[in-house]
Motif scaffolding. Structure first.
Motif, mmCIF file in Angstrom:
data_model
loop_
_atom_site.group_PDB
_atom_site.id
_atom_site.type_symbol
_atom_site.label_atom_id
_atom_site.label_comp_id
_atom_site.label_asym_id
_atom_site.label_seq_id
_atom_site.Cartn_x
_atom_site.Cartn_y
_atom_site.Cartn_z
ATOM 1 N N THR A 6 53.762 -31.754 25.883
ATOM 2 C CA THR A 6 52.864 -30.905 26.663
ATOM 3 C C THR A 6 53.180 -31.103 28.138
ATOM 4 O O THR A 6 53.101 -32.228 28.639
ATOM 5 C CB THR A 6 51.393 -31.276 26.406
ATOM 6 N N PRO A 7 53.580 -30.059 28.851
ATOM 7 C CA PRO A 7 53.934 -30.213 30.265
ATOM 8 C C PRO A 7 52.711 -30.410 31.148
ATOM 9 O O PRO A 7 51.583 -30.066 30.757
ATOM 10 C CB PRO A 7 54.628 -28.888 30.600
ATOM 11 N N GLU A 8 52.929 -30.956 32.327
ATOM 12 C CA GLU A 8 51.849 -31.079 33.308
ATOM 13 C C GLU A 8 51.475 -29.693 33.830
ATOM 14 O O GLU A 8 52.340 -28.890 34.156
ATOM 15 C CB GLU A 8 52.297 -31.967 34.462
ATOM 16 N N VAL A 9 50.170 -29.432 33.888
ATOM 17 C CA VAL A 9 49.673 -28.141 34.376
ATOM 18 C C VAL A 9 48.760 -28.399 35.575
ATOM 19 O O VAL A 9 47.809 -29.174 35.484
ATOM 20 C CB VAL A 9 48.894 -27.386 33.275
ATOM 21 N N LEU A 10 49.087 -27.751 36.710
ATOM 22 C CA LEU A 10 48.276 -27.874 37.920
ATOM 23 C C LEU A 10 47.544 -26.553 38.177
ATOM 24 O O LEU A 10 48.100 -25.476 37.930
ATOM 25 C CB LEU A 10 49.159 -28.205 39.119
ATOM 26 N N TRP A 11 46.318 -26.644 38.717
ATOM 27 C CA TRP A 11 45.609 -25.395 38.991
ATOM 28 C C TRP A 11 44.698 -25.523 40.207
ATOM 29 O O TRP A 11 44.284 -26.612 40.600
ATOM 30 C CB TRP A 11 44.810 -24.947 37.763
ATOM 31 N N ALA A 12 44.453 -24.381 40.811
ATOM 32 C CA ALA A 12 43.509 -24.235 41.916
ATOM 33 C C ALA A 12 42.993 -22.802 41.829
ATOM 34 O O ALA A 12 43.491 -22.004 41.021
ATOM 35 C CB ALA A 12 44.175 -24.514 43.253
ATOM 36 N N GLN A 13 42.020 -22.434 42.666
ATOM 37 C CA GLN A 13 41.477 -21.078 42.558
ATOM 38 C C GLN A 13 40.903 -20.572 43.869
ATOM 39 O O GLN A 13 40.673 -21.340 44.814
ATOM 40 C CB GLN A 13 40.398 -21.019 41.468
ATOM 41 N N ARG A 14 40.723 -19.251 43.906
ATOM 42 C CA ARG A 14 40.002 -18.569 44.967
ATOM 43 C C ARG A 14 39.036 -17.598 44.280
ATOM 44 O O ARG A 14 39.269 -17.162 43.147
ATOM 45 C CB ARG A 14 40.950 -17.782 45.889
ATOM 46 N N SER A 15 37.967 -17.228 44.974
ATOM 47 C CA SER A 15 37.033 -16.261 44.399
ATOM 48 C C SER A 15 36.557 -15.301 45.478
ATOM 49 O O SER A 15 36.507 -15.641 46.664
ATOM 50 C CB SER A 15 35.831 -16.983 43.768
ATOM 51 N N ASN A 16 36.236 -14.092 45.048
ATOM 52 C CA ASN A 16 35.748 -13.081 45.983
ATOM 53 C C ASN A 16 35.001 -12.008 45.191
ATOM 54 O O ASN A 16 35.475 -11.565 44.151
ATOM 55 C CB ASN A 16 36.906 -12.459 46.762
ATOM 56 N N ALA A 17 33.856 -11.598 45.690
ATOM 57 C CA ALA A 17 33.022 -10.641 44.965
ATOM 58 C C ALA A 17 33.399 -9.185 45.230
ATOM 59 O O ALA A 17 32.952 -8.290 44.509
ATOM 60 C CB ALA A 17 31.553 -10.863 45.317
ATOM 61 N N THR A 18 34.224 -8.940 46.269
ATOM 62 C CA THR A 18 34.530 -7.549 46.637
ATOM 63 C C THR A 18 36.028 -7.236 46.681
ATOM 64 O O THR A 18 36.419 -6.083 46.504
ATOM 65 C CB THR A 18 33.936 -7.224 48.020
ATOM 66 N N GLU A 19 36.869 -8.236 46.912
ATOM 67 C CA GLU A 19 38.309 -7.988 47.032
ATOM 68 C C GLU A 19 39.067 -8.632 45.869
ATOM 69 O O GLU A 19 39.208 -9.849 45.814
ATOM 70 C CB GLU A 19 38.830 -8.547 48.356
ATOM 71 N N PRO A 20 39.587 -7.819 44.939
ATOM 72 C CA PRO A 20 40.296 -8.352 43.772
ATOM 73 C C PRO A 20 41.491 -9.244 44.133
ATOM 74 O O PRO A 20 41.752 -10.227 43.446
ATOM 75 C CB PRO A 20 40.763 -7.082 43.043
ATOM 76 N N ALA A 21 42.189 -8.908 45.215
ATOM 77 C CA ALA A 21 43.381 -9.666 45.594
ATOM 78 C C ALA A 21 43.051 -11.088 46.036
ATOM 79 O O ALA A 21 43.935 -11.934 46.137
ATOM 80 C CB ALA A 21 44.129 -8.938 46.709
ATOM 81 N N LYS A 22 41.779 -11.352 46.315
ATOM 82 C CA LYS A 22 41.370 -12.690 46.740
ATOM 83 C C LYS A 22 40.561 -13.410 45.652
ATOM 84 O O LYS A 22 39.834 -14.358 45.932
ATOM 85 C CB LYS A 22 40.536 -12.606 48.022
ATOM 86 N N ASN A 23 40.744 -12.949 44.437
ATOM 87 C CA ASN A 23 39.976 -13.477 43.307
ATOM 88 C C ASN A 23 40.960 -13.883 42.207
ATOM 89 O O ASN A 23 41.274 -13.099 41.320
ATOM 90 C CB ASN A 23 39.018 -12.381 42.814
ATOM 91 N N LYS A 113 45.614 -30.979 35.716
ATOM 92 C CA LYS A 113 45.232 -31.637 36.963
ATOM 93 C C LYS A 113 44.948 -30.618 38.062
ATOM 94 O O LYS A 113 45.464 -29.501 38.030
ATOM 95 C CB LYS A 113 46.357 -32.579 37.418
ATOM 96 N N THR A 114 44.148 -31.022 39.021
ATOM 97 C CA THR A 114 43.866 -30.176 40.182
ATOM 98 C C THR A 114 45.082 -30.138 41.092
ATOM 99 O O THR A 114 45.703 -31.174 41.366
ATOM 100 C CB THR A 114 42.664 -30.731 40.967
ATOM 101 N N ASP A 115 45.434 -28.951 41.558
ATOM 102 C CA ASP A 115 46.537 -28.799 42.508
ATOM 103 C C ASP A 115 45.956 -28.953 43.923
ATOM 104 O O ASP A 115 45.494 -27.996 44.526
ATOM 105 C CB ASP A 115 47.193 -27.426 42.340
ATOM 106 N N PHE A 116 45.974 -30.170 44.428
ATOM 107 C CA PHE A 116 45.332 -30.443 45.710
ATOM 108 C C PHE A 116 46.063 -29.782 46.885
ATOM 109 O O PHE A 116 45.479 -29.595 47.951
ATOM 110 C CB PHE A 116 45.220 -31.951 45.934
ATOM 111 N N ASP A 117 47.332 -29.415 46.702
ATOM 112 C CA ASP A 117 48.063 -28.718 47.767
ATOM 113 C C ASP A 117 47.518 -27.314 47.984
ATOM 114 O O ASP A 117 47.648 -26.743 49.070
ATOM 115 C CB ASP A 117 49.556 -28.634 47.420
ATOM 116 N N LYS A 118 46.896 -26.738 46.954
ATOM 117 C CA LYS A 118 46.403 -25.357 47.035
ATOM 118 C C LYS A 118 44.881 -25.263 46.989
ATOM 119 O O LYS A 118 44.312 -24.221 47.256
ATOM 120 C CB LYS A 118 47.007 -24.516 45.897
ATOM 121 N N TRP A 119 44.237 -26.340 46.635
ATOM 122 C CA TRP A 119 42.789 -26.300 46.436
ATOM 123 C C TRP A 119 42.029 -26.235 47.756
ATOM 124 O O TRP A 119 42.391 -26.894 48.723
ATOM 125 C CB TRP A 119 42.337 -27.528 45.652
ATOM 126 N N VAL A 120 40.987 -25.429 47.788
ATOM 127 C CA VAL A 120 40.017 -25.449 48.891
ATOM 128 C C VAL A 120 38.629 -25.417 48.252
ATOM 129 O O VAL A 120 38.457 -24.920 47.141
ATOM 130 C CB VAL A 120 40.177 -24.256 49.855
#
Length: 207
Positions: A6-23, A113-120
């Motif tokens: 099983t490879p290492e998987v990193l993730w982070a996210q953004r959210s926005n209620a009006t702009e799909p490109a920022k979600n 794991k959390t991708d801390f380079d991209k996480w806000v």
């Protein structure tokens, strides 16, 4: 053949209620030296399946993920590098709130794991710099709606033949030339050596 890892998987996210490109979700699967012809990625609204093999490492990778909520696979993007598969997955539902987790199951997984380079943080994402996805290929219109097996995938125009066998590092040749020049230079005389040499010559002259 050894069992798939099983490879290492990193993730982070953004959210926005009006702009799909920022979600969206940032997702990176770390699978070094897996060529496009040796991998298969199937992206679905509810999750993804990945399988790949590295000839150089003699290693097979496999992972299946079921997301917390649905994504829009047609608006998602992917970029394959020599070390990983990077994705930007468009969240289907527009919401200001973050997903509480990546996967539907709330269990802890050692490979995720959390991708801390991209996480806000959720309340700081408006201050984060704009994301540039220019180098990532789109998923829409691809065979199997995201099935990247074989050469059918769009990996952002990367020439994979140039990934291996890189040339010398910049400045490396210059350093070697400088070392050669240093070796050609005569060693400075040790203290007292010059005087000994001079007196020897003087004696020969006297004879």
């Amino acid at each position: 053949m050894s069992a798939p890892q099983t490879p290492e998987v990193l993730w982070a996210q953004r959210s926005n209620a009006t702009e799909p490109a920022k979600n969206f979700i940032y997702l990176t699967i770390n699978v070094p030296d897996v060529q496009p012809s040796k991998m298969k990625l199937q992206l679905k609204p509810q999750g993804l399946s990945f399988a790949g093999h590295s000839d150089s490492l003699k290693r097979t990778y496999q992972v299946d993920l079921e997301f917390y909520a649905e994504i829009d696979e047609k608006e998602s993007k992917i970029n394959h590098t020599a070390k990983s598969v990077e994705m930007v997955l468009r969240k289907k539902e527009l919401k200001a709130e973050f997903w509480p987790r990546l996967l539907k199951d709330d269990k802890k997984y050692h490979f995720l794991k959390t991708d801390f380079d991209k996480w806000v943080d959720e309340d700081e994402q408006d201050e984060a710099p704009e994301d540039d996805f220019g180098g990532m290929g789109g998923m829409g219109g691809m065979p199997g709606m995201g099935d990247l097996g074989g050469a059918g995938g769009d990996f952002g125009g990367i020439d994979f033949s140039k990934l291996g066998g890189a040339g010398p590092v910049e400045g490396e040749d210059e350093d070697e030339d400088e070392e050669d020049e240093d070796e050609d230079e005569e060693m400075p005389a040790l203290e007292g050596e010059e005087e000994v040499g001079s007196s020897s010559k003087a004696k020969i002259t006297e004879v």
